[in-house]
Design a protein around this motif. Structure first.
Motif, mmCIF file in Angstrom:
data_model
loop_
_atom_site.group_PDB
_atom_site.id
_atom_site.type_symbol
_atom_site.label_atom_id
_atom_site.label_comp_id
_atom_site.label_asym_id
_atom_site.label_seq_id
_atom_site.Cartn_x
_atom_site.Cartn_y
_atom_site.Cartn_z
ATOM 1 N N ASP A 28 -50.866 1.333 -22.461
ATOM 2 C CA ASP A 28 -52.208 1.539 -23.019
ATOM 3 C C ASP A 28 -53.125 0.367 -22.676
ATOM 4 O OD1 ASP A 28 -51.428 3.956 -24.110
ATOM 5 O OD2 ASP A 28 -51.100 3.143 -26.123
ATOM 6 N N ALA A 29 -52.598 -0.857 -22.762
ATOM 7 C CA ALA A 29 -53.401 -2.033 -22.429
ATOM 8 C C ALA A 29 -53.771 -2.034 -20.957
ATOM 9 C CB ALA A 29 -52.649 -3.311 -22.795
ATOM 10 N N LEU A 30 -52.830 -1.676 -20.102
ATOM 11 C CA LEU A 30 -53.116 -1.619 -18.668
ATOM 12 C C LEU A 30 -54.227 -0.616 -18.371
ATOM 13 C CD1 LEU A 30 -49.465 -1.770 -17.332
ATOM 14 C CD2 LEU A 30 -51.211 -3.536 -17.062
ATOM 15 N N ARG A 31 -54.155 0.550 -18.969
ATOM 16 C CA ARG A 31 -55.213 1.560 -18.777
ATOM 17 C C ARG A 31 -56.560 1.051 -19.288
ATOM 18 N NH1 ARG A 31 -51.003 5.054 -20.012
ATOM 19 N NH2 ARG A 31 -51.533 5.061 -22.218
ATOM 20 N N PHE A 32 -56.538 0.371 -20.428
ATOM 21 C CA PHE A 32 -57.757 -0.187 -21.012
ATOM 22 C C PHE A 32 -58.414 -1.161 -20.036
ATOM 23 C CE2 PHE A 32 -59.436 -3.875 -23.452
ATOM 24 C CZ PHE A 32 -60.570 -3.282 -23.964
ATOM 25 N N TYR A 33 -57.654 -2.106 -19.503
ATOM 26 C CA TYR A 33 -58.212 -3.105 -18.590
ATOM 27 C C TYR A 33 -58.682 -2.465 -17.282
ATOM 28 C CZ TYR A 33 -56.291 -6.506 -21.841
ATOM 29 O OH TYR A 33 -56.007 -7.236 -22.965
ATOM 30 N N GLU A 34 -57.939 -1.490 -16.786
ATOM 31 C CA GLU A 34 -58.361 -0.795 -15.576
ATOM 32 C C GLU A 34 -59.674 -0.047 -15.807
ATOM 33 O OE1 GLU A 34 -54.858 1.479 -14.689
ATOM 34 O OE2 GLU A 34 -53.968 -0.168 -13.539
ATOM 35 N N ARG A 35 -59.825 0.539 -16.976
ATOM 36 C CA ARG A 35 -61.057 1.253 -17.312
ATOM 37 C C ARG A 35 -62.256 0.296 -17.319
ATOM 38 N NH1 ARG A 35 -59.235 3.397 -21.751
ATOM 39 N NH2 ARG A 35 -60.411 2.156 -23.215
ATOM 40 N N LEU A 36 -61.999 -0.982 -17.606
ATOM 41 C CA LEU A 36 -63.076 -1.990 -17.624
ATOM 42 C C LEU A 36 -63.327 -2.602 -16.249
ATOM 43 C CD1 LEU A 36 -62.282 -3.808 -20.982
ATOM 44 C CD2 LEU A 36 -64.008 -2.072 -20.537
ATOM 45 N N GLY A 37 -62.547 -2.180 -15.244
ATOM 46 C CA GLY A 37 -62.787 -2.647 -13.886
ATOM 47 C C GLY A 37 -61.771 -3.618 -13.326
ATOM 48 N N PHE A 38 -60.775 -4.006 -14.114
ATOM 49 C CA PHE A 38 -59.748 -4.910 -13.621
ATOM 50 C C PHE A 38 -58.763 -4.139 -12.748
ATOM 51 C CE2 PHE A 38 -61.414 -7.132 -17.240
ATOM 52 C CZ PHE A 38 -61.360 -8.469 -16.875
ATOM 53 N N GLN A 39 -58.204 -4.825 -11.753
ATOM 54 C CA GLN A 39 -57.222 -4.229 -10.863
ATOM 55 C C GLN A 39 -55.955 -5.074 -10.870
ATOM 56 O OE1 GLN A 39 -59.185 -4.250 -7.089
ATOM 57 N NE2 GLN A 39 -60.491 -2.522 -7.596
ATOM 58 N N ALA A 40 -54.817 -4.419 -10.856
ATOM 59 C CA ALA A 40 -53.519 -5.111 -10.794
ATOM 60 C C ALA A 40 -53.257 -5.487 -9.335
ATOM 61 C CB ALA A 40 -52.422 -4.225 -11.349
ATOM 62 N N THR A 41 -53.699 -6.681 -8.938
ATOM 63 C CA THR A 41 -53.606 -7.096 -7.541
ATOM 64 C C THR A 41 -52.473 -8.077 -7.265
ATOM 65 O OG1 THR A 41 -55.163 -8.897 -7.901
ATOM 66 C CG2 THR A 41 -56.084 -6.772 -7.172
ATOM 67 N N HIS A 42 -51.938 -8.715 -8.306
ATOM 68 C CA HIS A 42 -50.915 -9.733 -8.119
ATOM 69 C C HIS A 42 -49.777 -9.530 -9.122
ATOM 70 C CE1 HIS A 42 -54.319 -11.555 -6.097
ATOM 71 N NE2 HIS A 42 -53.487 -12.406 -5.529
ATOM 72 N N GLU A 43 -48.645 -10.085 -8.805
ATOM 73 C CA GLU A 43 -47.500 -10.080 -9.699
ATOM 74 C C GLU A 43 -47.334 -11.487 -10.252
ATOM 75 O OE1 GLU A 43 -44.061 -8.150 -11.388
ATOM 76 O OE2 GLU A 43 -45.704 -7.321 -10.208
ATOM 77 N N GLY A 44 -47.227 -11.633 -11.555
ATOM 78 C CA GLY A 44 -47.054 -12.941 -12.163
ATOM 79 C C GLY A 44 -45.613 -13.188 -12.573
ATOM 80 N N MET A 45 -45.281 -14.435 -12.791
ATOM 81 C CA MET A 45 -43.925 -14.798 -13.231
ATOM 82 C C MET A 45 -44.032 -15.885 -14.282
ATOM 83 S SD MET A 45 -42.103 -14.808 -9.494
ATOM 84 C CE MET A 45 -40.425 -14.838 -10.118
ATOM 85 N N LYS A 46 -43.000 -15.984 -15.122
ATOM 86 C CA LYS A 46 -42.941 -16.998 -16.170
ATOM 87 C C LYS A 46 -41.575 -17.641 -16.188
ATOM 88 C CE LYS A 46 -45.854 -14.696 -19.601
ATOM 89 N NZ LYS A 46 -45.874 -14.239 -20.990
ATOM 90 N N MET A 47 -41.527 -18.822 -16.772
ATOM 91 C CA MET A 47 -40.264 -19.480 -17.043
ATOM 92 C C MET A 47 -40.395 -20.164 -18.397
ATOM 93 S SD MET A 47 -38.375 -22.734 -15.245
ATOM 94 C CE MET A 47 -38.087 -21.941 -13.681
ATOM 95 N N LYS A 48 -39.589 -19.775 -19.354
ATOM 96 C CA LYS A 48 -39.623 -20.434 -20.657
ATOM 97 C C LYS A 48 -38.914 -21.767 -20.565
ATOM 98 C CE LYS A 48 -40.174 -16.475 -23.584
ATOM 99 N NZ LYS A 48 -39.966 -15.985 -24.913
ATOM 100 N N LEU A 49 -39.514 -22.769 -21.180
ATOM 101 C CA LEU A 49 -38.939 -24.120 -21.179
ATOM 102 C C LEU A 49 -38.468 -24.498 -22.568
ATOM 103 C CD1 LEU A 49 -41.620 -25.865 -18.975
ATOM 104 C CD2 LEU A 49 -39.436 -24.906 -18.264
#
Length: 85
Positions: A64-85
């Motif tokens: 739902d959040a992804l659809r919301f942001y896409e509706r506002l014009g955002f595009q999923a162009t990159h893949e992110g990564m995390k590392m918990k410390l």
């Protein structure tokens, strides 16, 4: 609530990038335009700051959040990564 961070970056001749994170709306106001107003507010702050790019982070499992942001014009162009410390 939301967090907006301004960061200089090396592309665009050292221009500024805005990052939106931690976006939360109370369940009682979802679907009433509050989230849209919050994101538009952040976009305006980024424009005022002279940012060349605005990006945001969201959990890939929140369809739902992804659809919301896409509706506002955002595009999923990159893949992110995390590392918990």
């Amino acid at each position: 609530m939301q967090q907006i961070t301004f960061t200089p970056y090396i592309t665009h001749q050292g221009g500024w990038r805005a990052t939106i994170e931690g976006v939360r709306t109370a369940s009682s106001v979802r679907g009433k335009g509050v989230g849209t107003k919050m994101i538009y507010w952040a976009i305006e702050r980024a424009k005022e700051r002279g940012c060349h790019l605005i990006q945001l982070t969201t959990d890939k499992q929140r369809a739902d959040a992804l659809r919301f942001y896409e509706r506002l014009g955002f595009q999923a162009t990159h893949e992110g990564m995390k590392m918990k410390l």
